[in-house]
Structures are given as structure tokens and as C-alpha cells.
Design a protein around this motif. Structure first.
Motif, PDB file in Angstrom:
ATOM      1  N   SER A 192      -2.931   2.156  -4.113  1.00 18.12           N
ATOM      2  CA  SER A 192      -3.333   3.373  -3.347  1.00 18.12           C
ATOM      3  C   SER A 192      -4.622   3.786  -3.435  1.00 18.12           C
ATOM      4  O   SER A 192      -5.443   3.427  -4.397  1.00 18.12           O
ATOM      5  CB  SER A 192      -2.447   4.359  -3.465  1.00 18.12           C
ATOM      6  OG  SER A 192      -2.352   4.864  -4.839  1.00 18.12           O
ATOM      7  N   TYR A 193      -5.218   4.426  -2.513  1.00 13.99           N
ATOM      8  CA  TYR A 193      -6.693   5.048  -2.205  1.00 13.99           C
ATOM      9  C   TYR A 193      -6.740   6.498  -2.648  1.00 13.99           C
ATOM     10  O   TYR A 193      -6.061   7.132  -1.965  1.00 13.99           O
ATOM     11  CB  TYR A 193      -7.177   4.584  -0.998  1.00 13.99           C
ATOM     12  CG  TYR A 193      -8.636   5.089  -0.618  1.00 13.99           C
ATOM     13  CD1 TYR A 193      -9.693   4.744  -1.399  1.00 13.99           C
ATOM     14  CD2 TYR A 193      -8.602   6.194   0.335  1.00 13.99           C
ATOM     15  CE1 TYR A 193     -10.658   5.011  -0.998  1.00 13.99           C
ATOM     16  CE2 TYR A 193      -9.822   6.486   0.801  1.00 13.99           C
ATOM     17  CZ  TYR A 193     -10.979   6.317  -0.186  1.00 13.99           C
ATOM     18  OH  TYR A 193     -12.169   6.701   0.224  1.00 13.99           O
ATOM     19  N   GLU A 194      -7.518   6.805  -3.447  1.00 16.46           N
ATOM     20  CA  GLU A 194      -7.717   8.242  -3.821  1.00 16.46           C
ATOM     21  C   GLU A 194      -6.487   9.005  -3.973  1.00 16.46           C
ATOM     22  O   GLU A 194      -6.188  10.110  -3.400  1.00 16.46           O
ATOM     23  CB  GLU A 194      -8.605   8.916  -2.692  1.00 16.46           C
ATOM     24  CG  GLU A 194      -9.988   8.432  -2.933  1.00 16.46           C
ATOM     25  CD  GLU A 194     -11.096   9.256  -1.814  1.00 16.46           C
ATOM     26  OE1 GLU A 194     -10.646   9.908  -1.065  1.00 16.46           O
ATOM     27  OE2 GLU A 194     -12.102   9.056  -1.816  1.00 16.46           O
ATOM     28  N   ALA A 195      -5.558   8.393  -4.828  1.00 18.14           N
ATOM     29  CA  ALA A 195      -4.290   9.103  -5.212  1.00 18.14           C
ATOM     30  C   ALA A 195      -4.256  10.421  -5.917  1.00 18.14           C
ATOM     31  O   ALA A 195      -3.231  11.139  -5.850  1.00 18.14           O
ATOM     32  CB  ALA A 195      -3.204   7.844  -5.425  1.00 18.14           C
ATOM     33  N   TYR A 196      -5.032  10.241  -6.934  1.00 21.09           N
ATOM     34  CA  TYR A 196      -4.768  11.356  -7.879  1.00 21.09           C
ATOM     35  C   TYR A 196      -5.875  12.213  -7.908  1.00 21.09           C
ATOM     36  O   TYR A 196      -7.159  11.772  -8.247  1.00 21.09           O
ATOM     37  CB  TYR A 196      -4.507  10.928  -9.222  1.00 21.09           C
ATOM     38  CG  TYR A 196      -3.503   9.969  -9.758  1.00 21.09           C
ATOM     39  CD1 TYR A 196      -2.165  10.482  -9.752  1.00 21.09           C
ATOM     40  CD2 TYR A 196      -3.390   8.495  -9.490  1.00 21.09           C
ATOM     41  CE1 TYR A 196      -1.052   9.962  -9.895  1.00 21.09           C
ATOM     42  CE2 TYR A 196      -2.247   7.809  -9.859  1.00 21.09           C
ATOM     43  CZ  TYR A 196      -0.992   8.345  -9.867  1.00 21.09           C
ATOM     44  OH  TYR A 196       0.136   7.713 -10.304  1.00 21.09           O
ATOM     45  N   PRO A 197      -5.803  13.579  -7.755  1.00 23.08           N
ATOM     46  CA  PRO A 197      -6.979  14.494  -8.022  1.00 23.08           C
ATOM     47  C   PRO A 197      -7.111  14.980  -9.412  1.00 23.08           C
ATOM     48  O   PRO A 197      -6.110  15.299 -10.164  1.00 23.08           O
ATOM     49  CB  PRO A 197      -6.363  15.711  -7.137  1.00 23.08           C
ATOM     50  CG  PRO A 197      -4.799  15.464  -6.807  1.00 23.08           C
ATOM     51  CD  PRO A 197      -4.517  14.217  -7.133  1.00 23.08           C
ATOM     52  N   ILE A 198      -7.999  14.870  -9.914  1.00 23.54           N
ATOM     53  CA  ILE A 198      -8.426  15.113 -11.378  1.00 23.54           C
ATOM     54  C   ILE A 198      -9.187  16.251 -11.384  1.00 23.54           C
ATOM     55  O   ILE A 198     -10.439  16.062 -10.755  1.00 23.54           O
ATOM     56  CB  ILE A 198      -8.933  14.098 -11.991  1.00 23.54           C
ATOM     57  CG1 ILE A 198      -7.721  12.812 -11.933  1.00 23.54           C
ATOM     58  CG2 ILE A 198      -9.254  14.201 -13.343  1.00 23.54           C
ATOM     59  CD1 ILE A 198      -8.111  11.493 -12.531  1.00 23.54           C
ATOM     60  N   TYR A 217       0.728  -1.032  -0.034  1.00 22.58           N
ATOM     61  CA  TYR A 217       0.058  -0.117  -0.035  1.00 22.58           C
ATOM     62  C   TYR A 217       1.075   1.160   0.035  1.00 22.58           C
ATOM     63  O   TYR A 217       1.785   1.367   0.875  1.00 22.58           O
ATOM     64  CB  TYR A 217      -0.886  -0.127   1.185  1.00 22.58           C
ATOM     65  CG  TYR A 217      -1.665   1.338   1.255  1.00 22.58           C
ATOM     66  CD1 TYR A 217      -3.038   1.145   0.290  1.00 22.58           C
ATOM     67  CD2 TYR A 217      -1.610   2.146   2.085  1.00 22.58           C
ATOM     68  CE1 TYR A 217      -3.703   2.195   0.150  1.00 22.58           C
ATOM     69  CE2 TYR A 217      -2.540   3.382   2.038  1.00 22.58           C
ATOM     70  CZ  TYR A 217      -3.504   3.245   1.138  1.00 22.58           C
ATOM     71  OH  TYR A 217      -4.342   4.470   1.033  1.00 22.58           O
ATOM     72  N   LYS A 218       0.425   2.284  -1.019  1.00 22.48           N
ATOM     73  CA  LYS A 218       1.506   3.214  -1.016  1.00 22.48           C
ATOM     74  C   LYS A 218       0.762   4.588  -0.820  1.00 22.48           C
ATOM     75  O   LYS A 218       1.230   5.611  -1.370  1.00 22.48           O
ATOM     76  CB  LYS A 218       2.142   3.554  -2.655  1.00 22.48           C
ATOM     77  CG  LYS A 218       2.948   2.056  -2.848  1.00 22.48           C
ATOM     78  CD  LYS A 218       3.882   2.006  -1.945  1.00 22.48           C
ATOM     79  CE  LYS A 218       4.812   0.623  -2.242  1.00 22.48           C
ATOM     80  NZ  LYS A 218       5.772   0.325  -1.183  1.00 22.48           N
ATOM     81  N   GLY A 219      -0.450   4.632  -0.457  1.00 25.35           N
ATOM     82  CA  GLY A 219      -1.140   5.597  -0.183  1.00 25.35           C
ATOM     83  C   GLY A 219      -0.560   6.512   0.907  1.00 25.35           C
ATOM     84  O   GLY A 219      -0.138   6.076   1.678  1.00 25.35           O
ATOM     85  N   SER A 220      -0.884   7.977   0.613  1.00 26.27           N
ATOM     86  CA  SER A 220      -0.791   8.916   2.049  1.00 26.27           C
ATOM     87  C   SER A 220      -1.556   8.817   2.993  1.00 26.27           C
ATOM     88  O   SER A 220      -1.291   9.493   3.932  1.00 26.27           O
ATOM     89  CB  SER A 220      -0.638  10.410   1.172  1.00 26.27           C
ATOM     90  OG  SER A 220      -1.604  10.707   0.548  1.00 26.27           O
ATOM     91  N   LYS A 221      -2.847   8.265   2.912  1.00 25.12           N
ATOM     92  CA  LYS A 221      -3.726   8.241   4.036  1.00 25.12           C
ATOM     93  C   LYS A 221      -4.196   6.765   3.799  1.00 25.12           C
ATOM     94  O   LYS A 221      -4.430   5.942   2.933  1.00 25.12           O
ATOM     95  CB  LYS A 221      -4.806   9.264   3.718  1.00 25.12           C
ATOM     96  CG  LYS A 221      -5.567   9.002   2.545  1.00 25.12           C
ATOM     97  CD  LYS A 221      -6.583  10.143   2.224  1.00 25.12           C
ATOM     98  CE  LYS A 221      -7.420  10.037   1.131  1.00 25.12           C
ATOM     99  NZ  LYS A 221      -8.318  11.122   1.013  1.00 25.12           N
TER     100      LYS A 221
END
Length: 164
Positions: free
Chosen positions: A50-56, A20-24
Motif C-alpha cells: 500500500s501507499y502512504e498507509a501509516y501516519p506517523i 494493492y491494499k491501499g485506501s487511495k
């Protein structure tokens, strides 16, 4: 695990935290998401996730294919959308493929049908469902472009993909 009125929600407990590489920490908002988190966590072909990694960024506005009524539902302002999951997958030929995944109920991926009975409640329910469908279409259009520009693949997964 907490439950709201409609969907199962909670904190996902990682089995393989090194993948898991997510920040949260991942928080599932449905049993669909919980299932795909588990799959990412235990599947040996998933190298990382990861979870919700990229804001688009996307703008909720109509185009020439929309009716005037559909265009009236759009707010025409910029929004930030976070697709549910990013995964790095090793395929059968050891090729690495990066995916951006959105998890949704199938009912939210098809355009709703206008109600036969035009009651206030039925029309309000229809308008909400149509607005959500149109907004999702714009989000996914932006996500598709974002992924393609970065050599990734964008997919929407529903219970028809996850539970069959």
C-alpha cells in the motif's frame, strides 16, 4: 503522466490490483517511486502493498547532537509523516516480514556541506537542504520507532538501492 520541474509524477496503473491494499490509488512523485511501485506490484514475494498507509507523528525539534544553528531551523511542533510504502513480503523460508519504506534521493539522506562561497543564494540553498535533512532525520527516527513497536522493519531506499 504529469511532469513537474524536477521529478516525474503520475498515477500508477496497477498490474495486480488484488495485491494493492491501499485506501487511495498510488501516485508516484518520482521515477524512484514509480520503479518501487512496479516492483511491489509484480514481485511474487510481495503478498500485499500500500501507499502512504501509516501516519506517523513526529516533532521537528533538535537534540543534544544538533548545533545551535541547526536547532534554530526546527519549528518544534508536531507533524504527521506518511512513509511512502508498506509491503508484506514472504522471504525464502516462507516467513512474512512487514516493511515500511521511504523512497528518497541519496542526496537527501546525507548532511549537506556548508558552502565555501557565502553568497546569499548559496547560503539559502544550504539552509533549505540542511532543514530538509534534519526534518527527514526526525521523520525516520519516528518511523523506526513506530515500525519496531509493531514488529515491522523501516528502511530508506535511494537510487543506490534501486538502480544498482
Amino acid at each position: 503522466m504529469a511532469n513537474n520541474r524536477v521529478y516525474k509524477t503520475g498515477d500508477y496503473k496497477l498490474i495486480n490490483p488484488g495485491k494493492y491494499k491501499g485506501s487511495k490509488a498510488p501516485k508516484y512523485k518520482s521515477s524512484f517511486e514509480e520503479r518501487i511501485f512496479w516492483w511491489c506490484d509484480v514481485n511474487e514475494n510481495i503478498i500485499e502493498w500500500s501507499y502512504e498507509a501509516y501516519p506517523i507523528q513526529y516533532i521537528f525539534e533538535g537534540d543534544r547532537t544538533w548545533t545551535d544553528y541547526e536547532k534554530s531551523l526546527a519549528d518544534r511542533i508536531s507533524h504527521r509523516y506518511y512513509p511512502d510504502i508498506f509491503i508484506k513480503v514472504k522471504d525464502n523460508q516462507d516467513k512474512i516480514i512487514n516493511y515500511i519504506l521511504e523512497i528518497k534521493p541519496y542526496s537527501q539522506t546525507v548532511k549537506p556541506v556548508e558552502p565555501k562561497k557565502k553568497t546569499k543564494k548559496a547560503l539559502a540553498k544550504y539552509e533549505n537542504a540542511l532543514t530538509e535533512f534534519l526534518k527527514n532525520a526526525k521523520k525516520w527516527e519516528a518511523a523506526e520507532k513506530f515500525a519496531k513497536e509493531r514488529g515491522m522493519v523501516f528502511k530508506v531506499l535511494t537510487e543506490r538501492n534501486l538502480f544498482t
